[in-house]
Design a protein around this motif. Structure first.
Motif, PDB file in Angstrom:
ATOM      1  N   MET A   1       5.652   2.329  13.931  1.00 44.42           N
ATOM      2  CA  MET A   1       4.098   2.586  13.340  1.00 44.42           C
ATOM      3  C   MET A   1       3.740   1.594  12.707  1.00 44.42           C
ATOM      4  SD  MET A   1       3.115   5.701  10.424  1.00 44.42           S
ATOM      5  CE  MET A   1       3.664   7.144  11.411  1.00 44.42           C
ATOM      6  N   ASP A   2       2.249   1.274  12.939  1.00 46.40           N
ATOM      7  CA  ASP A   2       1.672   0.247  12.324  1.00 46.40           C
ATOM      8  C   ASP A   2       1.286   0.858  10.991  1.00 46.40           C
ATOM      9  OD1 ASP A   2       0.308  -1.789  11.303  1.00 46.40           O
ATOM     10  OD2 ASP A   2      -0.527  -2.456  13.206  1.00 46.40           O
ATOM     11  N   TYR A   3       1.901   0.461   9.950  1.00 47.31           N
ATOM     12  CA  TYR A   3       1.541   1.104   8.406  1.00 47.31           C
ATOM     13  C   TYR A   3       0.354   0.823   8.042  1.00 47.31           C
ATOM     14  CZ  TYR A   3       6.446   2.957   8.545  1.00 47.31           C
ATOM     15  OH  TYR A   3       7.646   3.685   8.816  1.00 47.31           O
ATOM     16  N   LYS A   4       0.124  -0.629   8.158  1.00 44.89           N
ATOM     17  CA  LYS A   4      -0.975  -1.040   7.567  1.00 44.89           C
ATOM     18  C   LYS A   4      -2.370  -0.478   8.277  1.00 44.89           C
ATOM     19  CE  LYS A   4      -0.937  -5.593  10.313  1.00 44.89           C
ATOM     20  NZ  LYS A   4       0.244  -5.264  10.879  1.00 44.89           N
ATOM     21  N   GLU A   5      -2.436  -0.194   9.493  1.00 44.27           N
ATOM     22  CA  GLU A   5      -3.392   0.346  10.209  1.00 44.27           C
ATOM     23  C   GLU A   5      -3.532   1.902   9.729  1.00 44.27           C
ATOM     24  OE1 GLU A   5      -3.619  -0.972  14.241  1.00 44.27           O
ATOM     25  OE2 GLU A   5      -4.756   0.988  14.832  1.00 44.27           O
ATOM     26  N   GLU A   6      -2.493   2.689   9.480  1.00 49.53           N
ATOM     27  CA  GLU A   6      -2.274   3.986   9.003  1.00 49.53           C
ATOM     28  C   GLU A   6      -2.982   4.070   7.586  1.00 49.53           C
ATOM     29  OE1 GLU A   6      -1.659   6.664  11.090  1.00 49.53           O
ATOM     30  OE2 GLU A   6      -1.312   5.069  12.687  1.00 49.53           O
ATOM     31  N   ILE A   7      -2.230   2.959   6.833  1.00 50.50           N
ATOM     32  CA  ILE A   7      -3.092   2.944   5.350  1.00 50.50           C
ATOM     33  C   ILE A   7      -4.511   2.737   5.529  1.00 50.50           C
ATOM     34  CG2 ILE A   7      -3.219   1.615   3.390  1.00 50.50           C
ATOM     35  CD1 ILE A   7      -0.131   0.917   4.003  1.00 50.50           C
ATOM     36  N   GLY A   8      -4.995   2.080   6.237  1.00 50.04           N
ATOM     37  CA  GLY A   8      -6.420   1.931   6.303  1.00 50.04           C
ATOM     38  C   GLY A   8      -7.120   3.058   6.689  1.00 50.04           C
ATOM     39  N   LYS A   9      -6.568   3.805   7.641  1.00 48.13           N
ATOM     40  CA  LYS A   9      -7.405   4.878   8.210  1.00 48.13           C
ATOM     41  C   LYS A   9      -7.319   6.129   6.996  1.00 48.13           C
ATOM     42  CE  LYS A   9      -5.657   4.970  13.001  1.00 48.13           C
ATOM     43  NZ  LYS A   9      -4.419   5.578  13.883  1.00 48.13           N
ATOM     44  N   ILE A  10      -6.352   6.178   6.074  1.00 47.83           N
ATOM     45  CA  ILE A  10      -6.329   7.250   5.015  1.00 47.83           C
ATOM     46  C   ILE A  10      -7.345   6.733   3.981  1.00 47.83           C
ATOM     47  CG2 ILE A  10      -5.205   8.206   3.154  1.00 47.83           C
ATOM     48  CD1 ILE A  10      -2.391   8.113   5.013  1.00 47.83           C
ATOM     49  N   LEU A  11      -7.318   5.394   3.607  1.00 47.89           N
ATOM     50  CA  LEU A  11      -7.964   4.910   2.594  1.00 47.89           C
ATOM     51  C   LEU A  11      -9.564   5.247   3.203  1.00 47.89           C
ATOM     52  CD1 LEU A  11      -6.064   1.557   1.665  1.00 47.89           C
ATOM     53  CD2 LEU A  11      -6.310   3.800   0.390  1.00 47.89           C
ATOM     54  N   ARG A  12      -9.990   4.827   4.283  1.00 46.06           N
ATOM     55  CA  ARG A  12     -11.135   5.025   4.713  1.00 46.06           C
ATOM     56  C   ARG A  12     -11.650   6.391   4.781  1.00 46.06           C
ATOM     57  NH1 ARG A  12     -11.205   0.406   8.465  1.00 46.06           N
ATOM     58  NH2 ARG A  12      -9.830   1.638   9.654  1.00 46.06           N
ATOM     59  N   ASP A  13     -10.766   7.380   5.014  1.00 45.30           N
ATOM     60  CA  ASP A  13     -11.074   8.390   5.277  1.00 45.30           C
ATOM     61  C   ASP A  13     -11.305   9.229   3.625  1.00 45.30           C
ATOM     62  OD1 ASP A  13     -11.225  11.296   6.469  1.00 45.30           O
ATOM     63  OD2 ASP A  13      -9.233  11.450   5.642  1.00 45.30           O
ATOM     64  N   LYS A  14     -10.593   8.842   2.788  1.00 45.49           N
ATOM     65  CA  LYS A  14     -10.643   9.281   1.388  1.00 45.49           C
ATOM     66  C   LYS A  14     -11.618   8.675   0.654  1.00 45.49           C
ATOM     67  CE  LYS A  14      -8.131  12.039  -0.082  1.00 45.49           C
ATOM     68  NZ  LYS A  14      -8.135  13.670   0.239  1.00 45.49           N
ATOM     69  N   LYS A  15     -12.011   7.605   1.374  1.00 41.58           N
ATOM     70  CA  LYS A  15     -13.047   6.532   0.529  1.00 41.58           C
ATOM     71  C   LYS A  15     -12.528   5.931  -0.732  1.00 41.58           C
ATOM     72  CE  LYS A  15     -17.518   8.736   2.527  1.00 41.58           C
ATOM     73  NZ  LYS A  15     -17.242   7.934   3.557  1.00 41.58           N
ATOM     74  N   TRP A  16     -11.316   5.412  -0.643  1.00 39.92           N
ATOM     75  CA  TRP A  16     -10.376   5.011  -1.670  1.00 39.92           C
ATOM     76  C   TRP A  16     -10.403   3.592  -1.359  1.00 39.92           C
ATOM     77  CZ3 TRP A  16      -5.442   8.859  -1.900  1.00 39.92           C
ATOM     78  CH2 TRP A  16      -5.769  10.033  -2.308  1.00 39.92           C
ATOM     79  N   LYS A  17     -10.044   3.003  -2.633  1.00 42.51           N
ATOM     80  CA  LYS A  17      -9.740   1.497  -2.510  1.00 42.51           C
ATOM     81  C   LYS A  17      -8.489   1.195  -2.822  1.00 42.51           C
ATOM     82  CE  LYS A  17     -14.366   0.345  -2.902  1.00 42.51           C
ATOM     83  NZ  LYS A  17     -14.854   0.146  -1.778  1.00 42.51           N
ATOM     84  N   ILE A  18      -7.826   0.010  -2.395  1.00 43.48           N
ATOM     85  CA  ILE A  18      -6.352  -0.255  -2.852  1.00 43.48           C
ATOM     86  C   ILE A  18      -6.460  -1.720  -3.276  1.00 43.48           C
ATOM     87  CG2 ILE A  18      -5.927  -1.515  -0.443  1.00 43.48           C
ATOM     88  CD1 ILE A  18      -3.125   0.045  -0.748  1.00 43.48           C
ATOM     89  N   SER A  19      -5.753  -2.040  -3.939  1.00 42.08           N
ATOM     90  CA  SER A  19      -5.465  -3.430  -4.948  1.00 42.08           C
ATOM     91  C   SER A  19      -4.294  -3.731  -5.020  1.00 42.08           C
ATOM     92  CB  SER A  19      -6.326  -3.531  -6.100  1.00 42.08           C
ATOM     93  OG  SER A  19      -7.681  -3.482  -6.071  1.00 42.08           O
ATOM     94  N   THR A  20      -3.862  -5.184  -4.833  1.00 39.55           N
ATOM     95  CA  THR A  20      -2.568  -5.571  -5.005  1.00 39.55           C
ATOM     96  C   THR A  20      -2.304  -6.812  -5.774  1.00 39.55           C
ATOM     97  OG1 THR A  20      -2.809  -7.009  -3.217  1.00 39.55           O
ATOM     98  CG2 THR A  20      -1.840  -4.812  -2.396  1.00 39.55           C
ATOM     99  N   ALA A  21      -1.109  -6.567  -6.703  1.00 44.55           N
ATOM    100  CA  ALA A  21      -0.872  -7.728  -7.520  1.00 44.55           C
ATOM    101  C   ALA A  21       0.618  -8.248  -7.004  1.00 44.55           C
ATOM    102  CB  ALA A  21      -0.794  -7.202  -9.200  1.00 44.55           C
ATOM    103  N   GLU A  22       0.592  -9.256  -6.719  1.00 40.89           N
ATOM    104  CA  GLU A  22       1.954  -9.732  -5.857  1.00 40.89           C
ATOM    105  C   GLU A  22       2.413 -10.791  -6.669  1.00 40.89           C
ATOM    106  OE1 GLU A  22       1.663 -10.167  -1.731  1.00 40.89           O
ATOM    107  OE2 GLU A  22      -0.480  -9.754  -1.753  1.00 40.89           O
TER     108      GLU A  22
END
Lengths: 160, 160
Positions: A1-22
């Motif tokens: 499974m391409d997790y980053k693609e699946e993450i994108g689908k959920i975020l778009r669907d929910k209209k959520w944002k994601i941020s990272t601090a690495e």
């Protein structure tokens, strides 16, 4: 499974944002997330807080005796990132990508990562083999975090 | 030549820091720089300012009629990054990694990048073929920037 693609689908669907601090992943996590076309819909601001000073200044992290590579620091980074960005999902990484910098207590290949949302925070620890290369370790770290973010999203998406 | 490694050598030698503010490269530039062991000596804070709002908020960018993918914006991003971090070398990227978002005037594969130091700023434009994949374009963008940073450093290292 391409997790980053699946993450994108959920975020778009929910209209959520994601941020990272690495820290230890050095931008690789952000780069993977932005490999998805249309990711600018859900990514606004990501940070690479590589130094302790940057963690303190940008994310209000107060280090305790556990140091920067710790569950405590990962938690604080993700929480501080939420305060800064108000993204629904805030993700932090801190660890030792090597080949130097490891100790008996904190060997090369150790990472703590944390995922923060308003009502839930999950922090986890990864330990890779320590004889891998720096780029291999970064790759494992980033992919593990993507998997955990996906699982986190699957668990919370139904609730909000 | 491995530009990121050569960049690291010069920065360590000069005891300079580098910071990046990325838009189109999405963290890939930072990730490549942090692939070098010991890069924490010269990297403290990098940003991925993906949205216009993040560019404005973190880097004090004021967009003009040229929009976010422009020489003007790349210049402002690198300068704003210097104000934020005071790193001796500040690097910005802004462009269109595609596959969507391109126009006749600004096709997919267009990037502006800027390198700012206290006494010198260089901004350049890259146009890749536009039929490449998003990840291929990001890769070319990041590698081109590394090359330009190396050349910039070779030019200035003798002067300070």
């Amino acid at each position: 499974m391409d997790y980053k693609e699946e993450i994108g689908k959920i975020l778009r669907d929910k209209k959520w944002k994601i941020s990272t601090a690495e820290s230890c992943t050095g931008g690789l996590l952000s780069s993977k997330l932005t490999d998805i076309s249309g990711s600018s819909e859900y990514i606004t601001l990501n940070l690479i807080t590589y130094s302790n000073e940057a963690k303190q200044r940008m994310l209000n992290v107060t280090l305790n005796q556990d140091g920067a590579v710790s569950e405590y620091c990962a938690c604080q980074m993700a929480k501080g990132l939420y305060e800064l960005t108000h993204s629904e999902i805030c993700v932090s990484t801190t660890g030792i990508a090597g080949p130097t910098g490891g100790t008996l207590q904190k060997p090369v290949g150790l990472m703590y990562a944390s995922i923060f949302s308003k009502d839930r925070q999950e922090t986890f620890k990864i330990q890779t083999k320590s004889n891998l290369s720096r780029t291999e370790i970064k790759e494992i770290f980033a992919n593990e975090v993507l998997k955990k973010v996906y699982i986190f999203l699957k668990e919370v998406e139904g609730k909000y």
